[in-house]
Design an enzyme around this catalytic site. Structure first.
Site, PDB file in Angstrom:
ATOM      1  N   CYS A 181     -49.687   7.965   5.015  1.00  0.00           N
ATOM      2  CA  CYS A 181     -49.765   6.746   5.812  1.00  0.00           C
ATOM      3  C   CYS A 181     -49.205   7.076   7.189  1.00  0.00           C
ATOM      4  CB  CYS A 181     -48.948   5.631   5.159  1.00  0.00           C
ATOM      5  SG  CYS A 181     -48.736   4.181   6.223  1.00  0.00           S
TER       6      CYS A 181
ATOM      7  N   ASP B  20       0.823  -1.216   0.000  1.00  0.00           N
ATOM      8  CA  ASP B  20       0.000   0.000   0.000  1.00  0.00           C
ATOM      9  C   ASP B  20       0.853   1.261   0.000  1.00  0.00           C
ATOM     10  OD1 ASP B  20      -2.626  -1.369   2.136  1.00  0.00           O
ATOM     11  OD2 ASP B  20      -2.310  -1.477  -0.025  1.00  0.00           O
TER      12      ASP B  20
ATOM     13  N   CYS C   1     -47.947  -1.137   3.532  1.00  0.00           N
ATOM     14  CA  CYS C   1     -48.307  -1.832   4.778  1.00  0.00           C
ATOM     15  C   CYS C   1     -49.794  -2.125   4.903  1.00  0.00           C
ATOM     16  CB  CYS C   1     -47.847  -1.018   5.980  1.00  0.00           C
ATOM     17  SG  CYS C   1     -48.693   0.588   6.142  1.00  0.00           S
TER      18      CYS C   1
ATOM     19  N   CYS D  19     -52.515   1.943   2.260  1.00  0.00           N
ATOM     20  CA  CYS D  19     -51.095   2.066   1.909  1.00  0.00           C
ATOM     21  C   CYS D  19     -50.654   0.862   1.103  1.00  0.00           C
ATOM     22  CB  CYS D  19     -50.252   2.190   3.173  1.00  0.00           C
ATOM     23  SG  CYS D  19     -48.478   2.272   2.850  1.00  0.00           S
TER      24      CYS D  19
ATOM     25  N   SER E 196     -25.412  27.500  -4.148  1.00  0.00           N
ATOM     26  CA  SER E 196     -26.136  27.571  -5.417  1.00  0.00           C
ATOM     27  C   SER E 196     -26.756  28.955  -5.567  1.00  0.00           C
ATOM     28  CB  SER E 196     -27.223  26.497  -5.460  1.00  0.00           C
ATOM     29  OG  SER E 196     -28.090  26.653  -4.358  1.00  0.00           O
TER      30      SER E 196
ATOM     31  N   LYS F  71     -25.181  31.070 -18.220  1.00  0.00           N
ATOM     32  CA  LYS F  71     -25.126  30.030 -17.191  1.00  0.00           C
ATOM     33  C   LYS F  71     -24.796  28.705 -17.879  1.00  0.00           C
ATOM     34  CE  LYS F  71     -27.703  28.026 -13.351  1.00  0.00           C
ATOM     35  NZ  LYS F  71     -27.501  26.614 -13.769  1.00  0.00           N
TER      36      LYS F  71
ATOM     37  N   CYS G 106     -44.501   0.779   8.764  1.00  0.00           N
ATOM     38  CA  CYS G 106     -44.692   0.744   7.308  1.00  0.00           C
ATOM     39  C   CYS G 106     -43.341   0.459   6.662  1.00  0.00           C
ATOM     40  CB  CYS G 106     -45.246   2.078   6.820  1.00  0.00           C
ATOM     41  SG  CYS G 106     -45.326   2.225   5.017  1.00  0.00           S
TER      42      CYS G 106
END
EC number: 6.5.1.2
Length: 689
Positions: free
Chosen positions: A431, A44, A416, A413, A89, A123, A437
């Protein structure tokens, strides 16, 4: 072994040749003859030396480099790089009114009577990067990542044509930022090569650029037709220039590629004229653009405006109109999110829109399906704007087939089978079965291990699904006992399909590494409804430590009024979000899980990254009209100096800044004997701190 930082190019070339021969021999003995000649640690060390040399001298990478060989232990991830100044951003503007609002915000924030010059530039639809130079030498290239931490791509960025490795007449420390992209024709040629080689094609030029840049083998990046533009500085731009146009001129003189298509606008009319010019001529450009970026040209004014959580106040991106396409809706599936919300998704006949292949689109909610009369097998109009998930705009009723089928809103659901709860006006269906679930539990674990949460590499969507299906994990806590369970099991994870010895070893290392986590990341990882990254930071900053977090959340769920009011005063946290937090901590299993996680994790106290000053952690209230500065600028300055700005006055308030016509808040501050100052005293105070 020689010090790599001091090694010359000639010495590096000789050493790379020696390492290639030596490692090839060791690989042959290890992989072919099953007879290792050196220990793993010695191997390594040699291999890492080779990688470091190649990163420093990418043009010296040999054809027989061990980093290219199948038998070589190529690194499985990039190193992390923390941005000294976050790479945030931009906010978006989608029409002229949005742009006018942006200009008005600048005027109001800075109390300007006339238009402040705005720098306009295309952009580019590419991959953002940062490059750091020390004493004029390129030392670090990094991706944007999550805006705060990116990936080290130094070796790869050095392979890009005309990217300066050394520059003159610059400060001791210089950071530049820009966009790496692939031109349209180069993208088509690259996809043709991919197809000929039996490899997957890239969906669009941006994906191709990102995939090319994020190669562990820099020699692959070197073969890709990557180009770049720089568009800003990072830490030192104000030392180079006093404005955006001056900065780009300086960077061009240093040898960087800048986009010559730009405009310094002195009015809204000039802004819109430049936008229309680019929108009309975008198809003639050799590269993809998806809008125009507007920035305050003056850096001193930029500095005054500062940033909000996700973006700078002084810049915005004016996006081009969305691209419309038409295709057939094949079916509608339903997704159950981690908080139980059901979302309908349109499964589509694949269609290419703006260079991107689209096969799914959002239908937002079930009421939207009925309102637009969307049916299975309909031909629908799609809209795609930038990287936003495509959405269905409507149905082409003239082309509606005779065999269309309506979609029945589910009552139970799909995961579940529990009865669903319809929220007001039937806009949201949820749900409420929580962790019972399977779909919610799966999504919650996926969120817990995600990059911006606990950041456990090696636990992607497929791996989490596999571990749940095999009964190896059923909640986030189980992840940290996975190794212990695996060690005592006869059915080893490394012997199962899709796993191997190395991948399992790496997974366990990454799980162990993730045990050191910051308080904001931990809170975000819990998956509390409406607690995203920013709100998690707000809560972490307020409570300070894990123990305080637990204590205050338990007080909150018992309706402790002081705690409720204190959290309600935080900007971004209101009544609705507090109800969601209380609902989360009302579930006994959630509290038990968090306490058990607290026993095995090292959850670091919140660390203040803003400027430290005499105002740090002071609670400040602004009231009335300030004569010379806007309330927004005053608030931004206070927060930059570490103060907490709240909307209401309480016994916890440290300072009230009172302007003209201050009303009930001023009266309450006097009753509570809280220190009160006017704007002039405030300006003197912040100048001195």
């Amino acid at each position: 072994m020689q010090n790599i930082d001091l090694i010359s190019e000639k010495e590096a070339q000789k050493l790379l040749e020696e390492l290639a021969d030596k490692i090839a021999a060791y690989n042959h003995a290890y992989y072919i003859e099953d007879n290792p000649l050196v220990s793993d640690s010695e191997y390594d060390q040699l291999f890492n030396t080779n990688l470091k040399l190649e990163q420093k001298f990418p043009h010296l990478i040999l054809e027989n480099s061990p980093s290219k060989k199948v038998g070589a232990k190529i690194a499985n991830k990039f190193a992390k790089v923390t941005h000294q100044v976050p790479m945030l951003s931009l906010s978006n503007a989608f029409d002229e009114q949005d742009v006018r609002d942006f200009v008005d915000r600048i005027k109001n924030f800075l109390r300007l009577n006339e238009f402040a010059p705005i720098f306009c530039e295309p952009k580019i639809d590419g991959l953002s990067f940062s490059a750091v130079y020390k004493n004029g030498v390129l030392t670090t290239g990094a991706t944007r990542g999550d805006g705060y931490v990116g990936e080290d791509i130094t070796a790869n960025i050095k392979t890009i044509k005309n990217f300066p490795h050394k520059i003159d007449n610059v400060p001791e420390f210089l950071e530049v930022r820009g966009e790496i992209y692939i031109e349209k024709q180069d993208f088509l040629n690259l996809n043709k090569e991919q197809e000929e080689q039996g490899k997957d094609k890239f969906a669009n030029p941006r994906n191709a650029a990102a995939g090319s840049l994020r190669q562990l083998d820099a020699s692959i990046t070197a073969k890709r037709p990557l180009k770049y533009f720089v568009y800003s500085g990072g830490v030192t731009e104000q030392n180079l220039a006093s404005s955006q146009d001056q900065l780009l001129t300086k960077l061009k003189e240093c040898g960087f590629n800048i986009n010559e298509i730009s405009k310094l606008a002195s009015s809204e009319e000039e802004i819109f004229a430049f936008y229309e010019y680019l929108k009309t001529n975008r198809e003639d450009l050799p590269y993809e653009i998806d809008g125009v970026v507007y920035k305050l040209n003056d850096f001193a004014l930029q500095n005054r405006m500062g940033f909000i959580a996700r973006s700078p106040r002084f810049a915005t991106a004016h996006k081009f109109p969305a691209i419309i396409g038409q295709t057939q809706l094949l079916s509608i599936t339903v997704q159950v999110g981690r908080t139980g919300t059901l979302t309908p998704v349109a499964e589509l006949e694949p269609i290419e829109i703006g260079g991107v292949t689209v096969s799914r689109a959002t239908l937002h909610n079930f009421q939207e399906i009925a309102r637009k009369d969307v049916r299975i097998k309909d031909y629908v109009f799609l809209q795609r704007a930038g990287d936003v998930i495509p959405k269905i705009m409507g149905v082409d009723f003239d082309k509606r087939p005779n065999d269309t089928a309506t979609f029945d809103t589910p009552l139970f659901c799909l995961s579940c089978n529990s009865k669903l709860h319809y929220m007001p006006e039937d806009i949201i269906i949820r749900c409420d079965n929580g962790l019972n679930c399977p779909a919610q539990n799966y999504e919650r674990i996926r969120h817990f291990v995600s990059k911006n949460a606990m950041d456990i590499e090696g636990l992607g969507r497929k791996q989490v699904e596999f571990l749940i299906d095999k009964g190896l994990i059923s909640n986030p806590l189980d992840i940290f006992f996975l190794k212990e369970k695996n060690d005592s099991s006869l059915a080893k994870l490394e012997n199962m399909d899709g796993w191997g010895k190395k991948s399992v070893e790496n997974l366990f290392k990454n799980i162990e590494k993730s045990k050191n986590v910051s308080l904001p990341r931990f809170i975000y990882a819990l998956g509390i409804r409406h607690i995203g990254e920013q709100n998690a930071k707000l809560l972490a900053r307020e409570v300070g430590s894990y123990n305080n977090f637990i204590a205050q959340m338990e007080l909150l769920r018992t309706n402790e009024p002081d705690i409720y009011q204190k959290l309600n005063n935080l900007e971004g946290i209101g009544d609705k979000i507090l109800v969601d937090i209380i609902d989360f901590f009302d579930v006994k299993e959630n509290i038990e899980l968090i306490k058990k996680l607290g026993e095995i994790l090292n959850i670091e106290d919140y660390k203040e990254t803003r400027e430290q000053s005499s105002l740090t952690d002071k609670i400040v209230v602004f009231t009335g009209s300030l004569p010379t500065i806007s309330r927004a600028e005053a608030k931004a300055t206070a927060e930059k100096l570490g103060a907490k700005v709240t909307a209401g006055v309480s016994s916890n308030t440290d300072l009230v800044v009172a302007g003209v016509d201050a009303g009930s808040k001023l009266k309450k501050a006097k009753e509570l004997n809280i220190k009160i100052i006017d704007e002039e005293e405030w300006l003197t105070l912040i100048k001195n701190v």
